[in-house]
Motif scaffolding. Structure first.
Motif, short mmCIF file in Angstrom:
data_model
loop_
_atom_site.label_atom_id
_atom_site.label_comp_id
_atom_site.label_asym_id
_atom_site.label_seq_id
_atom_site.Cartn_x
_atom_site.Cartn_y
_atom_site.Cartn_z
N TYR A 112 42.33 48.13 24.07
CA TYR A 112 43.14 48.81 24.96
C TYR A 112 42.36 50.30 24.83
O TYR A 112 42.23 50.71 23.79
N LYS A 126 36.88 57.34 39.83
CA LYS A 126 37.69 56.91 38.68
C LYS A 126 37.72 55.48 38.76
O LYS A 126 37.74 54.65 37.76
N ILE A 130 37.11 52.58 35.89
CA ILE A 130 38.02 51.58 35.46
C ILE A 130 37.48 50.03 35.72
O ILE A 130 37.50 49.45 34.66
N VAL A 140 42.91 49.39 30.50
CA VAL A 140 42.24 50.81 30.17
C VAL A 140 43.04 51.67 31.36
O VAL A 140 43.58 51.41 32.35
N MET A 141 43.07 53.09 30.54
CA MET A 141 43.68 54.20 31.65
C MET A 141 42.66 55.20 31.23
O MET A 141 41.96 55.59 30.37
N LEU A 142 42.79 56.17 32.41
CA LEU A 142 41.75 57.19 32.43
C LEU A 142 42.98 58.51 31.99
O LEU A 142 43.97 58.41 32.48
N CYS A 143 42.22 59.70 31.64
CA CYS A 143 43.09 60.96 31.47
C CYS A 143 42.27 61.96 31.48
O CYS A 143 41.13 61.87 31.44
N ILE A 332 46.28 59.18 22.27
CA ILE A 332 46.94 58.57 23.47
C ILE A 332 46.95 57.24 23.65
O ILE A 332 48.19 56.41 23.89
N TYR A 340 53.29 49.67 29.44
CA TYR A 340 52.46 50.28 30.42
C TYR A 340 51.08 49.56 30.33
O TYR A 340 50.17 49.21 31.52
N LEU A 344 48.99 47.24 33.41
CA LEU A 344 47.71 47.57 33.99
C LEU A 344 46.53 46.74 33.66
O LEU A 344 45.72 47.08 33.89
N PHE B 263 50.29 56.86 32.88
CA PHE B 263 50.31 55.61 33.55
C PHE B 263 50.66 55.75 35.06
O PHE B 263 50.00 54.99 35.70
N ASN B 266 47.47 56.51 36.70
CA ASN B 266 46.49 55.20 36.52
C ASN B 266 47.06 54.04 37.54
O ASN B 266 46.27 53.07 38.08
N ARG B 270 45.06 52.05 41.07
CA ARG B 270 44.66 50.45 41.29
C ARG B 270 44.91 50.10 42.56
O ARG B 270 44.77 49.18 42.91
#
Ligand SMILES: Nc1ncnc2c1ncn2[C@@H]1O[C@H](COP(=O)(O)OP(=O)(O)OP(=O)(O)O)[C@@H](O)[C@H]1O
Lengths: 345, 271
Positions: A112, A126, A130, A140-143, A332, A340, A344, B263, B266, B270
């Motif tokens: 993760y 972005k 991903i 995966v998440m972006l921030c 994070i 979550y 995703l 979350f 994100n 998607r």
């Protein structure tokens, strides 16, 4: 992915214009310059023995590879030197996958990752980031990059984050909720700008000497400072082939100091537009990070100018500026609830 | 837990060995995987934590001993796994180096054989020359003698008219017979030579074919091994399960909101 029963590996990534760093929950921390090099022809490919080279290795073989800097100015796009958007996109994908491989993930672990991306990245960019990451990891998440720095240091309230990179200085105001556009200022007076300034100054100071911008950058990374007092800074450049020494103390100080006024101006803007009750607290909690924050004495210099113009302030230099972003992203990732991640996947 | 401490130290001793950097260099090691004491501690505390959370936190003496034992076992397991991974990697690396060497030798030999084949193909056979071995010479001598004898005894030469004439007739006959025999020998020699030449070419071609196959097989094995070698088993995470926010963190509530925001952003990406 039922065979992933060994454990869970969290990865925090700081995907920067000039440098990409990762911190992972197996203790691995790595950094690579954000360059990707592809062999120019069949002969070069044979000689290199790989499809792509990264970071310093790519640069060292620059005669046999085409170099891409896919995240120039924080976004994946076509560049002046002729690279098409597709080429840069591929380079970005390869760079991200290479960075993940640097974390040495096991095949049987869930991976993760949280990626701190440049604030200016477009939605399209972005999505590409991903997509590239998803090819090799489970979720995966972006921030936003400065947010990750603040989260990592548990400074989510009334904090100003200054992130000095190569192309941009990003300032971000944290006030307990997710920062939005009004909370962010981006300046272009960052590391590259200092390099150019120093280059011009040295051209005058070291007449007849042979040097280029890249040499100046390397020199800066060793000697940059902004304090009033300093040991003499001596540069050795060839003059007509003969190594010659120059005292460049003043030039290095002058060029490095050029970053300070725009930063304090931006701080002033972010502070004065904040709730007056908390402006004092905000001024006292300025976090300084990014590769460019390693200029000696920069925190004190910013404080001095803040005292002059804003009536005071305190600047806290983050430890390990190279990993502040990736460490924060890792935290994070660690804290993110399972549901979550699952959604995703 | 003094007992646990001793056990752990013992386990580290059992599984580790001292070696000088110079020795490692001599053995051709350029990079080594080092397990820092810090990592070991992390592994242990993770193991302890895992075991404790799975049990009631108020432990009586017996349970404590149980925990100690489990911790010890967990640690041993992790350490053994680490060692196994290292060992596997080492053996693969050795095999790879051997194969590489073999590949180099095969390539060299193939090159040599190709040069020989080329030379053999270029070699021109001389149909006009006659080479006779010592045995061949004896053989030819015998046959000439037989031929002369045959000529004389068969009455093919008439001695009744002038001797000189007869001798010249005899000479002609002998020259005829000799050249017939030599011509025959030349042809036989040429045929033999051509046969040898063809044989040699065929043999070289066969050998080259075999070498090519060996080379391809070795290349195949190399590629397969390179893949295995390239698949670094990786470094284990310190977490066995998904983590999440620590409930005891005083800012957990606020962080939860932030995490939800991240979350949501994100999730929107998607779509
Ligand atoms: N020791 C040092 N002293 C001064 N500047 C340094 C030092 N080390 C690195 N830098 C500068 O820091 C900059 C790179 O910073 P960093 O790696 O944080 O950028 P990045 O995150 O990739 O860029 P960006 O934030 O623009 O995306 C470069 O300009 C580099 O020259």
């Amino acid at each position: 992915m039922s065979d992933k029963d060994h454990g869970v590996l969290y990865i925090g990534m700081d995907l920067g214009t000039s440098r990409t760093s990762i911190s992972a929950s197996n203790g691995v921390r790595e950094t690579v310059e954000s360059f990707v090099g592809y062999p120019k022809d069949v002969v070069a490919r044979k000689m290199i023995g790989r499809e792509a080279l990264f970071g310093a290795e790519a640069l060292s073989k620059r005669l046999s590879v085409n170099i891409f800097k896919p995240l120039e100015k924080g976004v994946i796009k076509s560049t002046e030197d002729g690279a098409s958007i597709e080429e840069n996109m591929k380079a970005a994908r390869d760079l991200i996958q290479h960075a993940i491989s640097l974390a040495k993930p096991r095949k049987d672990e869930l991976i993760y990752a949280v990626i701190g991306a440049p604030a200016e990245a477009s939605i399209h960019n972005k999505k590409s980031i991903i997509d590239a990451a998803r090819e090799v990891i489970d979720s995966v998440m972006l921030c936003s990059e400065p947010f990750a720095v603040a989260y990592g240091l548990d400074m989510l309230d009334d904090t100003l984050v200054i992130d000095i990179g190569a192309g941009t200085v990003d300032l971000c105001r944290m006030h307990g909720t997710m920062p939005d556009a009004d909370d962010q200022v981006t300046l272009t007076t960052a590391g590259d700008y200092v390099d150019e300034q120093l280059y011009e100054l040295l051209k005058h100071r070291c007449e007849g000497a042979d040097f280029n911008l890249n040499m100046v950058k390397r020199f800066k990374e060793k000697h940059a400072f902004v304090t009033t007092a300093s040991e003499p800074v001596i540069a050795t450049f060839p003059v007509e082939g003969k190594p010659t020494q120059f005292d460049v103390t003043d030039e290095v100080r002058t060029a490095s100091r050029k970053m300070v006024p725009p930063i304090v101006d931006a701080l002033g803007k972010l502070i004065s537009s904040f709730d007056p009750e908390f402006q004092g607290r905000l001024r006292e909690r300025v976090l300084l990070g990014g590769g460019g924050s390693q200029v000696r004495g920069l925190d004190r210099a910013i404080e001095e100018v803040m005292a002059e113009r804003l009536g005071g302030g305190q600047v806290i230099k983050v430890e390990e500026p190279m990993y502040a972003g990736s460490n924060g992203a890792l935290k994070i990732a660690h804290d993110m609830p399972e549901e979550y991640w699952e959604k995703l996947k | 837990m003094p007992k646990l401490h001793t056990q752990v130290l013992q386990a580290i001793r059992d599984h580790s060995f001292r070696v000088s950097v110079r020795k490692l260099k001599q053995q051709g090691h350029r990079r080594i995987t080092a397990l820092r004491l810090q990592d070991i501690q992390q592994l242990i505390s993770e193991a302890v934590e895992r075991v404790l959370t799975e049990r009631d936190l108020t432990l009586d003496k017996r349970e404590r001993v149980g925990v100690e034992r489990e911790v010890h076992e967990e640690f041993q397991r992790l350490l053994a796994e680490h060692q196994r991974v290292l060992k596997d990697h080492e053996s693969v690396t050795h095999k790879f180096a051997d194969l590489q060497q073999r590949y180099g030798l095969l390539q060299e030999e193939l090159l040599q054989q190709q040069v020989l084949l080329e030379a053999e193909r270029k070699r021109e056979l001389d149909a006009d020359s006659l080479t006779l071995s010592k045995e061949g010479l004896v053989d030819v001598g015998t046959r000439i003698r037989e031929a002369v004898h045959l000529v004389l005894s068969s009455g093919g030469v008439d001695f009744t008219n002038g001797t000189a004439d007869k001798l010249s007739q005899l000479e002609t006959r002998i020259v005829d017979v000799t050249s017939q025999i030599l011509e025959h020998e030349r042809l036989v020699g040429y045929e033999r030579d051509r046969h040898d030449h063809d044989d040699r070419i065929e043999q070289l071609e066969r050998r080259i074919g075999k070498l090519r196959k060996h080379l391809a097989d070795t290349e195949d094995s190399l590629a397969k091994l390179a893949k295995v070698k390239g698949i670094d088993p990786g470094v284990s995470s310190i977490y066995r399960s998904i983590q999440g926010l620590d409930g005891a963190d005083p800012t957990a509530g606020k962080k939860k909101e932030f995490l939800k925001d991240i979350f949501d952003q994100n999730l929107a990406l998607r779509d």
